[in-house]
Motif scaffolding. Structure first.
Motif, mmCIF file in Angstrom:
data_model
loop_
_atom_site.group_PDB
_atom_site.id
_atom_site.type_symbol
_atom_site.label_atom_id
_atom_site.label_comp_id
_atom_site.label_asym_id
_atom_site.label_seq_id
_atom_site.Cartn_x
_atom_site.Cartn_y
_atom_site.Cartn_z
ATOM 1 N N SER A 253 0.863 -1.180 0.000
ATOM 2 C CA SER A 253 0.000 0.000 0.000
ATOM 3 C C SER A 253 0.900 1.229 0.000
ATOM 4 O O SER A 253 1.769 1.365 0.842
ATOM 5 C CB SER A 253 -0.864 0.025 1.266
ATOM 6 N N TRP A 254 0.705 2.088 -0.941
ATOM 7 C CA TRP A 254 1.613 3.217 -1.066
ATOM 8 C C TRP A 254 0.891 4.371 -1.732
ATOM 9 O O TRP A 254 -0.099 4.175 -2.414
ATOM 10 C CB TRP A 254 2.847 2.812 -1.886
ATOM 11 N N SER A 255 1.408 5.562 -1.537
ATOM 12 C CA SER A 255 0.755 6.716 -2.149
ATOM 13 C C SER A 255 1.708 7.432 -3.085
ATOM 14 O O SER A 255 2.906 7.519 -2.822
ATOM 15 C CB SER A 255 0.243 7.674 -1.073
ATOM 16 N N PHE A 256 1.150 7.930 -4.165
ATOM 17 C CA PHE A 256 1.893 8.649 -5.187
ATOM 18 C C PHE A 256 1.136 9.948 -5.492
ATOM 19 O O PHE A 256 -0.056 10.043 -5.220
ATOM 20 C CB PHE A 256 1.974 7.827 -6.482
ATOM 21 N N PRO A 257 1.786 10.915 -6.104
ATOM 22 C CA PRO A 257 1.023 12.076 -6.593
ATOM 23 C C PRO A 257 0.025 11.612 -7.653
ATOM 24 O O PRO A 257 0.361 10.811 -8.526
ATOM 25 C CB PRO A 257 2.109 12.975 -7.210
ATOM 26 N N GLY A 258 -1.211 12.077 -7.549
ATOM 27 C CA GLY A 258 -2.234 11.680 -8.506
ATOM 28 C C GLY A 258 -2.348 12.653 -9.667
ATOM 29 O O GLY A 258 -1.850 13.783 -9.602
#
Length: 439
Positions: A253-258
């Motif tokens: 689970s990870w977040s990136f710029p959308g």
């Protein structure tokens, strides 16, 4: 009144809501507690986070209700507005779900994750004096029959009677507890998330209504997609989350710029108000949801290391219970340690899992059932019974009192464990039950 000191030394790794709650509750129950956190400084990051009444009941017991009152001032107030659920394409409101009345002893909180976290963090560190060591990366967990500890990046070893791993799904404690590295799986979904001021919303006739009527909460439900939009602080701040199908193969689970263009593609054919909201967004996060199989245990071999919160049981956002269940964990282990005493830490840690495991699994499943209720909506059924599309608020979840449950059921948990253990271990486990209740 100060609690009776137990002499139990507790190390908590991670200063999120679960770790902080465990620390505050351990302090309340008379244990000596210290937190180690990887982040070098407190940052008010994130967007919307929810705490059900079962979490609010915990907050309300801190500082004679002062912490709950501080949190309330930062949170959304939907007393009048409720939750308006729209059909994705026409935009019509198919169900207007009223907000249950707030209860002082068990309030509900929805607010900015970073702002609420700062209140709890400052209470633990500044008012209770709990030592919180920031910028401390944990390289290793270890345990013996008598102690547990951590090795910091500096090489320093720190020991205690118990170590609680509250440092998320990538916690190194997971490997020690399980004896192997568990691989994540794609959930098939991702979430775009954003938080921004109302400046551009107010200037647009299509969207200004959301910022001129106090706090609001609206949801648009479509095929395998749902879009939730809130305004908060009297309409000054805006936030939205959009859950959608996503098959990217990533390790965690990870977040990136959308990218706004990607969001627009998903919203093609939707109520134009949705795009009108999204296009005001200065930046957004693309958060990939990765699933993990339920862990067979949260407890290490010698029961001196315990996984808590996301480290033990990550939740889907549609449960709206991930942070609250981590808080329930913190309350339960604090009570269990008090009941078990310094000589009964392993039994107390195992009793904690006995008290929590089945409830957590049942609450976890609500994340899947709510997502499926919305993403596979039968609109004919909704036409006949609009209430069928509401966001579930079930009494068995929200009416739960984790502290009372742990106090009332601790002895029974110890007895159940004794039955499961080998005969030579029964004596040690039953010793943790007061003689009056040994049968």
């Amino acid at each position: 009144m100060a609690p009776t000191p137990t002499g139990i030394n507790v190390i908590i790794v991670g200063a999120g809501f679960g770790g902080l709650t465990a620390a505050i509750e351990c302090h309340r129950q008379g244990h000596n507690v210290t937190i180690y956190e990887n982040f070098p400084a407190l940052k008010t990051l994130g967007d919307i986070i929810s705490f059900g009444a079962n979490g609010g009941r915990i907050f309300a017991r801190w500082a004679d209700g002062a912490i709950a009152r501080k949190l309330r001032s930062l949170c959304i107030d939907l007393t009048d507005y409720g939750f308006r659920i729209h059909k994705y394409d026409t935009g019509e409101v198919v169900y207007h779900q009223p907000t249950p009345p707030q209860r002082e002893e068990a309030p509900v909180f929805n607010g900015h994750r970073g702002e609420l976290h700062e209140v709890v963090f400052n209470y633990a560190r500044d008012e209770l004096g709990i030592p919180i060591h920031l910028g401390q990366h944990v390289d290793e967990y270890f345990e013996t029959e008598d102690k547990a500890g951590i090795v910091l990046k500096s090489g320093e070893r720190v020991e205690a009677d118990i170590v609680i791993g509250a440092d998320g799904v990538r916690s190194k404690a997971r490997e020690l507890v399980l004896g192997y590295v568990d691989k994540p799986k794609s959930s098939g979904y991702a979430v775009w998330r954003a938080w921004f001021s109302n400046k551009d919303m107010i200037a647009d006739p299509r969207t200004k209504e959301f910022c001129e009527n106090g706090d609001t909460f609206n949801g648009w439900i479509g095929p395998d997609v749902h879009f939730l939009f809130s305004t908060i602080k009297g309409g000054k701040d805006c936030c939205w989350v959009l859950t959608h199908k996503d098959e990217h193969d990533i390790d965690e689970s990870w977040s990136f710029p959308g990218k706004l263009e990607d969001v627009y593609r998903v919203l093609e054919g939707w109520d134009p108000v949705c795009k009108a909201i999204v296009e005001k967004t200065p930046s957004l996060v693309d958060w990939k949801l990765v699933y993990r199989d339920p862990l067979p245990t949260w407890v290490s071999k010698h029961a001196r290391i315990l996984l808590l919160g996301d480290a033990a049981h990550p939740f889907l956002p549609t449960s709206a219970q991930g942070a609250t269940q981590a808080m329930e964990d913190g309350v339960t282990i604090a009570v269990a340690l008090k009941r078990g005493g310094k000589d009964g830490v392993p039994a107390a840690v195992r009793a904690h899992q006995e008290l929590r495991y089945e409830r957590v699994r049942a609450v976890q499943k609500t994340g899947e059932s709510t997502r499926d209720r919305w993403h596979k909506t039968d609109w004919e059924t909704v036409k006949q019974n609009p209430k069928s599309i509401e966001f579930p608020r079930e009494d068995w979840i929200h009416g739960f009192d984790a502290e009372k449950y742990a106090e009332d059921n601790y002895d029974e948990a110890i007895k159940k464990l004794a039955i499961k253990q080998e005969p030579e271990e029964e004596t040690a486990l039953l010793a943790a039950v007061p003689p009056a209740v040994v049968v």
